[in-house]
Design an enzyme around this catalytic site. Structure first.
Site, PDB file in Angstrom:
ATOM      1  N   GLU A 226       0.837  -1.208   0.000  1.00  0.00           N
ATOM      2  CA  GLU A 226       0.000   0.000   0.000  1.00  0.00           C
ATOM      3  C   GLU A 226       0.871   1.258   0.000  1.00  0.00           C
ATOM      4  OE1 GLU A 226      -2.737   1.305  -0.790  1.00  0.00           O
ATOM      5  OE2 GLU A 226      -4.171   1.061   0.851  1.00  0.00           O
TER       6      GLU A 226
ATOM      7  N   THR B 138      -4.069   8.776  -4.941  1.00  0.00           N
ATOM      8  CA  THR B 138      -4.080   8.994  -3.495  1.00  0.00           C
ATOM      9  C   THR B 138      -2.955   9.941  -3.088  1.00  0.00           C
ATOM     10  OG1 THR B 138      -5.082   6.865  -3.079  1.00  0.00           O
ATOM     11  CG2 THR B 138      -3.889   7.830  -1.249  1.00  0.00           C
TER      12      THR B 138
HETATM   13  N1  HSE Z   1      -6.941   7.229   4.200  1.00  0.00           N
HETATM   14  C1  HSE Z   1      -6.424   7.245   2.867  1.00  0.00           C
HETATM   15  C2  HSE Z   1      -6.612   8.641   2.294  1.00  0.00           C
HETATM   16  C3  HSE Z   1      -7.168   6.243   2.054  1.00  0.00           C
HETATM   17  O1  HSE Z   1      -7.719   9.147   2.393  1.00  0.00           O
HETATM   18  O2  HSE Z   1      -5.654   9.207   1.784  1.00  0.00           O
HETATM   19  C4  HSE Z   1      -6.813   6.261   0.607  1.00  0.00           C
HETATM   20  O3  HSE Z   1      -6.273   5.071   0.219  1.00  0.00           O
END
Ligand code: HSE
Length: 307
Positions: free
Chosen positions: A128, A181
């Protein structure tokens, strides 16, 4: 057993007020992966279908997490990984997380389960982090544990499973645009005002309490995000229109799924979730952006073996 086929589910991270710590698991959409034990040592990505992703182990999210586990387990064999990618990368419903957990879950099964779910999540964090440039587990944990999960801490990893009210359904709309992201994180402020933090943690605490007690009105009053949404919603066309349509239709709440562009709504009951689906479909049908929309029960099982 030398080969295993698994379903690695899509997930919704953040869930409005729980940025980087809360997530839940979906059951309608997910990737399929086949993991095979082979004599030759190493991790080999042998097939990727659905989307164009790297075949080099070190550049593939599933490969990166698999390597982390492989190093720790040091088995006397290697593994081939085939990926049927159904979750579009950059869709906001945990595409990289599904890849990252799929390989380690499958390998763990073939090795006779030497690692527990928390340990698998730790390996998956490496995959991730490779994708999003940040170690967070709010998509990984619900994919592995199922249901709602709260990542109390990443290092050392501590995951809490939160009960799922029986009649809770999600409606997801996925506009066909890509938001990375890493980019959606880069636009966030580094500091928040104390008054905003107070509002956010009060909503977060009451959401967790609402989930524990199946208190739907309390869940509804808690599903607000005043810290992240004002920044990220600008990246999602018609976000506000979708949210308002869902709320007017009786959804408990609506917000950005992970880092977007997908938008989730939660509803009490399948019928309600379906009427929210209809209402938000109507909003996006008037735009020239392609989209998918689907309803899903909260998946309490998480990642699973299908063959
Ligand atoms: N918590 C993360 C974000 C999840 O909002 O950046 C995205 O994969």
């Amino acid at each position: 057993m030398n080969e295993i086929k698994i379903f690695s589910p899509a997930t919704v991270a953040n869930v409005a007020c729980g940025f980087d710590v809360l997530g839940f698991c979906l059951d309608t959409v997910g990737d399929e992966m086949t993991i095979r034990k082979v004599d030759k040592k190493g991790i080999f990505i042998t097939k990727v279908e659905g989307f164009n992703l790297p075949m080099e182990t070190e550049l593939n999210v599933a490969g990166v997490s698999a390597l982390a586990m492989y190093e720790a387990a040091n088995p006397d064999c290697g593994f081939e990984i085939e990926i049927r990618k159904n979750i579009k990368p950059g869709s906001g419903i945990g595409s990289s997380a599904a890849s990252a957990v799929g390989s380690v879950f499958g390998m763990n099964e073939l090795l006779g389960q030497p690692f527990n779910k928390t340990e698998l999540t730790v390996f998956a964090i490496k995959g991730e982090a490779f994708a999003s440039k940040c170690e967070h587990a709010d998509n990984l944990a619900p994919a592995i544990f199922g249901g709602f999960t709260l990542v109390k801490s990443v290092a050392p990893l501590e995951v809490l499973q939160i009960p799922v009210p029986n009649n809770l359904y999600a409606t997801i709309i996925h506009p066909q645009i890509e938001i990375k992201t890493s980019e959606a994180r880069a636009i966030l402020p580094k500091e928040v005002a104390l008054q905003d933090a107070i509002t956010q943690w009060s909503n977060f605490g009451s959401l967790i309490h609402g989930l524990h007690t199946s208190d739907y009105p309390l869940i509804k009053r808690s599903l607000h995000d005043i810290i992240i949404e004002p920044h990220r919603s600008k990246l999602i066309p018609y976000f506000e229109e979708v949210k308002q349509a869902a709320l007017q239709q009786g959804a408990l709440g609506s917000g950005i799924s992970g880092s977007g562009p997908s938008i989730f709504s939660l509803s009490e009951g399948l019928e309600q979730a379906k009427s929210v689906e209809k209402a938000i479909k109507k909003v996006y049908s008037k735009t020239n952006i392609e989209f998918d929309v689907f309803v899903s029960k909260i998946n309490t099982e998480g990642i699973k073996i299908i063959k």
